[in-house]
Design an enzyme around this catalytic site. Structure first.
Site, PDB file in Angstrom:
ATOM      1  N   ASP A   1     -21.453  -2.351 -27.814  1.00 34.80           N
ATOM      2  CA  ASP A   1     -22.039  -2.632 -29.130  1.00 34.80           C
ATOM      3  C   ASP A   1     -23.354  -3.400 -29.003  1.00 34.80           C
ATOM      4  OD1 ASP A   1     -19.664  -1.572 -30.054  1.00 34.80           O
ATOM      5  OD2 ASP A   1     -18.919  -3.434 -30.938  1.00 34.80           O
TER       6      ASP A   1
ATOM      7  N   LYS B   1     -14.798 -10.352 -32.518  1.00 31.59           N
ATOM      8  CA  LYS B   1     -13.356 -10.540 -32.380  1.00 31.59           C
ATOM      9  C   LYS B   1     -13.070 -11.845 -31.637  1.00 31.59           C
ATOM     10  CE  LYS B   1     -12.351  -5.605 -32.549  1.00 31.59           C
ATOM     11  NZ  LYS B   1     -13.734  -5.138 -32.802  1.00 31.59           N
TER      12      LYS B   1
ATOM     13  N   VAL C   1     -18.121   0.854 -33.357  1.00 29.06           N
ATOM     14  CA  VAL C   1     -19.333   0.267 -33.913  1.00 29.06           C
ATOM     15  C   VAL C   1     -20.573   0.923 -33.326  1.00 29.06           C
ATOM     16  CG1 VAL C   1     -20.760  -1.833 -33.940  1.00 29.06           C
ATOM     17  CG2 VAL C   1     -18.336  -1.959 -34.551  1.00 29.06           C
TER      18      VAL C   1
ATOM     19  N   LYS D   1     -11.172   7.797 -29.205  1.00 32.44           N
ATOM     20  CA  LYS D   1     -11.975   6.648 -29.616  1.00 32.44           C
ATOM     21  C   LYS D   1     -13.334   6.789 -28.937  1.00 32.44           C
ATOM     22  CE  LYS D   1     -11.813   1.565 -29.650  1.00 32.44           C
ATOM     23  NZ  LYS D   1     -10.997   0.388 -29.253  1.00 32.44           N
TER      24      LYS D   1
ATOM     25  N   SER E   1     -19.078  -5.462 -24.313  1.00 30.95           N
ATOM     26  CA  SER E   1     -19.042  -4.324 -25.216  1.00 30.95           C
ATOM     27  C   SER E   1     -20.383  -3.605 -25.256  1.00 30.95           C
ATOM     28  CB  SER E   1     -18.680  -4.790 -26.629  1.00 30.95           C
ATOM     29  OG  SER E   1     -18.843  -3.734 -27.561  1.00 30.95           O
TER      30      SER E   1
ATOM     31  N   GLU F   1     -17.169   2.832 -40.160  1.00 27.93           N
ATOM     32  CA  GLU F   1     -16.627   3.377 -38.917  1.00 27.93           C
ATOM     33  C   GLU F   1     -15.255   3.999 -39.173  1.00 27.93           C
ATOM     34  OE1 GLU F   1     -14.320   0.964 -36.228  1.00 27.93           O
ATOM     35  OE2 GLU F   1     -15.464  -0.775 -36.882  1.00 27.93           O
TER      36      GLU F   1
END
Length: 302
Positions: free
Chosen positions: A140, A157, A104, A84, A138, A23
């Site tokens: 993700d 995280k 991600v 981002k 998220s 990434e």
């Protein structure tokens, strides 16, 4: 095809040589200049040292790119206005001709589209604390539930709700295995305090799981290989707990919400651990990149 795959990466994919996606958010938004470019080059070199080809992913001038040359890496590291980008942002960035570093979810989507099966990152996103009030989760997780890629990471995280994230991954049908551990790592920490059901001990075992996914067919979901940062390089757990508690209080007091929460907490950790959290982050990413290259090599051997 709108996706631009570098010649080196394309030739490696066609020849079934090992390739590892990387990434670019860590380059544009995760590290200060000029350290960010040095780290980007070091991570690519770490992939090469294990016999694989690095494929850093980003969007430049509205074109999604898989595999960047040095000049393009410099643009991601140094250009003002680099956005981002999650996977939802890709069509908007393309239409606007914008530049962006991929998270991600965007990296996984573009890497899989290019035919890459292995992706290395630091830590995944997940379910945020106070989810019942904020519904903050998220992107993700859902993307990985429908993308056939193996993600080598240091867990999620530690600022997130780890048990809720693990439960969510189970609900979404995303396979999770600890690498050399039966504990789920916590990004800065070797152990988040939560177990995993499966442990894999070699790159070859990971590749065997990937082949089993192919044989079974079914949902195109990811495989998460949770690789803990070495204990000697983790953030001191006591320091982590104290600083994170302070960061959460500051976040609430200042009314930080939504997408601003994660960068606020991570910045607080860096500043109030005198950079120790950043060192642990880089140690985790470096280990993940090297392991991902070995997994890609085992996968390529077929």
């Amino acid at each position: 095809m709108v996706l631009v795959v570098s010649e080196e990466v394309r030739e490696a994919i066609e020849a079934r040589r090992p390739v590892v996606a990387l990434e670019s958010t860590i380059i544009a938004h995760g590290l200060p200049r000029p350290r960010n470019l040095r780290v980007a080059l070091e991570l690519e070199e770490a992939v090469r040292s294990e016999g694989a080809v690095p494929a850093t992913v980003a969007v430049l001038d509205g074109r999604p790119r898989v595999g960047l040359d040095k000049q393009q890496l410099e643009r991601v590291a140094n250009e003002e206005g680099i956005r981002k980008l999650g996977h939802r942002d890709l069509p908007l960035a393309m239409a606007a001709g914008a530049g962006g570093a991929t998270t991600v979810s965007a990296t996984a989507q573009l890497a899989a589209l290019a035919g890459i099966r292995v992706f290395a990152t630091g830590g995944l996103g997940g379910v945020h604390r106070e989810w019942t009030a904020t519904q903050d989760e998220s992107a993700d997780l859902r993307l990985l539930a429908r993308t056939r890629i193996t993600v080598v990471c240091a867990g999620v995280k530690s600022i997130l709700d780890v048990p809720a994230t693990l439960q969510r991954l189970e609900t979404l049908g995303v396979a999770v295995a600890g690498y050399g551990t039966d504990r789920f790592p916590g990004f800065y920490l070797s152990d988040s305090g939560h177990p995993v059901d499966w442990t894999l001990s070699t790159p070859e075992q990971v590749a065997d799981v990937m082949r089993a996914q192919e044989a079974l067919g079914g949902p195109e979901s990811a495989l998460i290989v949770a690789n803990p940062v070495p204990e000697a390089e983790q953030l001191d757990p006591g320091l982590h707990a104290r600083v994170l508690a302070d960061a959460l209080r500051a976040c609430a007091e200042q009314g930080v919400t939504g997408q601003a929460v994660t960068p606020f907490l991570l910045d607080h950790l860096v500043r109030h651990t005198d950079g120790a959290s950043l060192s642990a982050n880089l140690a985790a990413v470096g280990g993940n990149v090297r392991l991902a290259a070995r997994i890609a090599a085992a996968w390529a051997r077929g």
